[in-house]
Design an enzyme around this catalytic site. Structure first.
Site, PDB file in Angstrom:
ATOM      1  N   GLY A  11       0.767  -1.222   0.319  1.00  0.00           N
ATOM      2  CA  GLY A  11       0.141  -0.189  -0.089  1.00  0.00           C
ATOM      3  C   GLY A  11       0.728   1.628  -0.153  1.00  0.00           C
ATOM      4  CE1 TYR A 154      -8.482   0.610   9.431  1.00  0.00           C
ATOM      5  CE2 TYR A 154      -8.723   2.205  11.409  1.00  0.00           C
ATOM      6  CZ  TYR A 154      -7.875   1.276  10.360  1.00  0.00           C
ATOM      7  OH  TYR A 154      -6.799   1.806  10.061  1.00  0.00           O
ATOM      8  CB  ALA A 156     -12.782  -7.086  14.562  1.00  0.00           C
ATOM      9  CB  ALA A 157      -8.571  -5.493  11.007  1.00  0.00           C
ATOM     10  CE  LYS A 158      -5.667  -1.638  10.206  1.00  0.00           C
ATOM     11  NZ  LYS A 158      -4.459  -1.328   9.487  1.00  0.00           N
ATOM     12  CB  ILE A 187      -2.308  10.203   9.500  1.00  0.00           C
ATOM     13  CG1 ILE A 187      -2.083   8.995  11.530  1.00  0.00           C
ATOM     14  CG2 ILE A 187      -1.075  10.546   8.947  1.00  0.00           C
ATOM     15  CD1 ILE A 187      -0.663   9.918  11.755  1.00  0.00           C
TER      16      ILE A 187
HETATM   17  P1  NAP Z   1      -5.172   5.200   2.040  1.00  0.00           P
HETATM   18  O1  NAP Z   1      -4.390   6.263   2.133  1.00  0.00           O
HETATM   19  O2  NAP Z   1      -6.060   4.816   1.595  1.00  0.00           O
HETATM   20  O3  NAP Z   1      -3.915   4.034   1.069  1.00  0.00           O
HETATM   21  C1  NAP Z   1      -4.886   3.335   0.936  1.00  0.00           C
HETATM   22  C2  NAP Z   1      -3.228   2.870   0.534  1.00  0.00           C
HETATM   23  O4  NAP Z   1      -3.497   0.858   0.798  1.00  0.00           O
HETATM   24  C3  NAP Z   1      -3.096   2.504  -0.935  1.00  0.00           C
HETATM   25  O5  NAP Z   1      -1.738   2.551  -1.285  1.00  0.00           O
HETATM   26  C4  NAP Z   1      -3.859   1.422  -1.571  1.00  0.00           C
HETATM   27  O6  NAP Z   1      -3.795   0.734  -2.441  1.00  0.00           O
HETATM   28  C5  NAP Z   1      -3.704   0.352  -0.337  1.00  0.00           C
HETATM   29  N1  NAP Z   1      -4.515  -0.729  -0.663  1.00  0.00           N
HETATM   30  C6  NAP Z   1      -5.396  -1.296  -0.587  1.00  0.00           C
HETATM   31  N2  NAP Z   1      -6.194  -2.137  -0.543  1.00  0.00           N
HETATM   32  C7  NAP Z   1      -5.132  -2.977  -0.649  1.00  0.00           C
HETATM   33  C8  NAP Z   1      -4.718  -4.762  -1.753  1.00  0.00           C
HETATM   34  N3  NAP Z   1      -5.778  -5.001  -1.290  1.00  0.00           N
HETATM   35  N4  NAP Z   1      -3.597  -4.486  -1.932  1.00  0.00           N
HETATM   36  C9  NAP Z   1      -2.915  -4.125  -1.733  1.00  0.00           C
HETATM   37  N5  NAP Z   1      -2.697  -2.385  -1.129  1.00  0.00           N
HETATM   38  C10 NAP Z   1      -4.172  -2.329  -0.786  1.00  0.00           C
HETATM   39  O7  NAP Z   1      -4.715   4.561   3.819  1.00  0.00           O
HETATM   40  P2  NAP Z   1      -3.403   5.413   4.804  1.00  0.00           P
HETATM   41  O8  NAP Z   1      -4.242   6.362   5.883  1.00  0.00           O
HETATM   42  O9  NAP Z   1      -2.301   5.449   4.564  1.00  0.00           O
HETATM   43  O10 NAP Z   1      -3.431   3.802   6.293  1.00  0.00           O
HETATM   44  C11 NAP Z   1      -2.503   3.309   5.638  1.00  0.00           C
HETATM   45  C12 NAP Z   1      -2.781   2.007   7.165  1.00  0.00           C
HETATM   46  O11 NAP Z   1      -2.449   3.318   7.938  1.00  0.00           O
HETATM   47  C13 NAP Z   1      -3.615   1.757   6.871  1.00  0.00           C
HETATM   48  O12 NAP Z   1      -3.893   0.345   7.506  1.00  0.00           O
HETATM   49  C14 NAP Z   1      -4.594   1.876   7.871  1.00  0.00           C
HETATM   50  O13 NAP Z   1      -6.025   1.084   8.566  1.00  0.00           O
HETATM   51  C15 NAP Z   1      -3.571   2.092   8.516  1.00  0.00           C
HETATM   52  N6  NAP Z   1      -4.320   3.458  10.113  1.00  0.00           N
HETATM   53  C16 NAP Z   1      -4.270   5.476   9.271  1.00  0.00           C
HETATM   54  C17 NAP Z   1      -4.495   6.067   9.723  1.00  0.00           C
HETATM   55  C18 NAP Z   1      -5.207   7.141   9.601  1.00  0.00           C
HETATM   56  O14 NAP Z   1      -5.381   7.977   9.978  1.00  0.00           O
HETATM   57  N7  NAP Z   1      -4.951   7.655   7.960  1.00  0.00           N
HETATM   58  C19 NAP Z   1      -4.824   6.169  11.685  1.00  0.00           C
HETATM   59  C20 NAP Z   1      -4.806   4.536  11.647  1.00  0.00           C
HETATM   60  C21 NAP Z   1      -4.178   3.718  10.767  1.00  0.00           C
HETATM   61  P3  NAP Z   1      -4.040   2.045  -4.424  1.00  0.00           P
HETATM   62  O15 NAP Z   1      -4.148   3.454  -3.812  1.00  0.00           O
HETATM   63  O16 NAP Z   1      -3.862   1.310  -4.927  1.00  0.00           O
HETATM   64  O17 NAP Z   1      -5.462   0.886  -3.892  1.00  0.00           O
END
Ligand code: NAP
Length: 247
Positions: A11, A154, A156-158, A187
């Protein structure tokens, strides 16, 4: 990172994953930029990695697809010889109140956020064991420890990611492989962009730092856990949340 290493970031096309790929980039280092459906964004990540002297390689695959993951890692290991760092970052949300949640919304979130980390970890452990070196870093969430209304799937997964991290850390510690988690709070990324203004304001009142975090602030914690300096740290969670949760 100070020496030549091969890192895989799932991702990495956007948000936190992109920041992690860039933070891990350094002259001569292979950075495998995984994505699912955003090739243009992934190219932008690759350019940012290259601008720091890293050597980016784009590898699209769906982390929830067992066969696809197996094939992708076979190719990666054949092409680059090793995998030193795996960052299980890719994640999605399908928010709904439990009473309204469709089984599909549960399945896709668990299959991507939790099973995806299992599949990618399983695909690299033998290589890391042979190398007698490895760093696995799983991106969980503050919601995995606090819970959040509307995010039963979400959270539960985390929370599952935390169990996976600790168990795998115990399995691999004798092979010089560490397994840790980073738990971001709120974030600024595409994932949080869609939050209504009211929900955003309410969230801010729960963050002692009084601001949302930047992807680079999460990436810095991942970069540390990926470094040789963190070799005695395993099974741990680093919270990056502006004080939202203190555990
Ligand atoms: P984001 O901007 O929505 O980006 C998600 C990324 O995951 C994208 O690169 C997407 O690829 C990729 N992805 C989604 N489904 C996929 C799959 N089946 N196979 C491969 N890649 C996949 O999310 P983010 O905010 O950066 O989040 C990144 C991580 O941090 C996640 O695990 C999220 O749960 C965690 N997190 C985020 C926050 C927050 O506040 N943002 C807080 C806590 C935890 P494509 O672009 O190609 O679809």
């Amino acid at each position: 990172m100070s020496e030549k290493r091969v890192a895989v970031v799932t991702g990495a096309s956007r948000g936190i994953g992109r920041a992690i790929a860039v933070a891990l980039a350094a002259p001569g280092r292979d950075i495998i930029v995984n994505y699912h459906s955003s090739p243009q964004a992934a190219k932008e990540t690759a350019a940012a990695v290259a601008s720091r002297g890293g050597v980016p390689h784009l590898h699209p695959f769906d982390i929830a697809d067992a066969e696809g993951v197996k094939e992708a890692f076979k190719e990666i290991i054949k092409a680059y010889g090793r995998v030193d760092i795996l960052v299980n970052n890719a994640g999605i949300t399908r928010d709904n109140l439990l009473a309204l949640m469709k089984p599909d919304e549960w399945d896709v979130v668990l299959n991507t956020n939790l099973k995806g980390a299992f599949l990618c970890s399983q695909a690299v452990v033998k290589t890391m064991m042979r190398q007698r070196y490895g760093r696995i870093i799983n991106v969980t969430s503050v919601v995995g420890v606090m819970g959040n209304a509307g995010q039963c799937n979400y959270s539960a997964a985390k929370a599952g990611i935390l169990g996976l991290t600790r168990s795998l850390a115990r399995e691999l510690v004798s092979r010089n492989i560490t397994v840790n988690a980073v738990a971001p709070g709120y974030i600024e990324t595409d994932m949080t962009l869609s939050l209504p203004e009211k929900a955003r304001e309410l969230l801010l009142t729960q963050i002692p730092a009084g601001r949302v975090g930047a992807p680079e602030e999460v990436a810095a914690a991942v970069d540390f856990l990926a470094s040789d300096a963190a070799g005695y740290i395993t099974g741990q969670v680093i919270h990056v949340n502006g004080g939202m949760f203190m555990g």
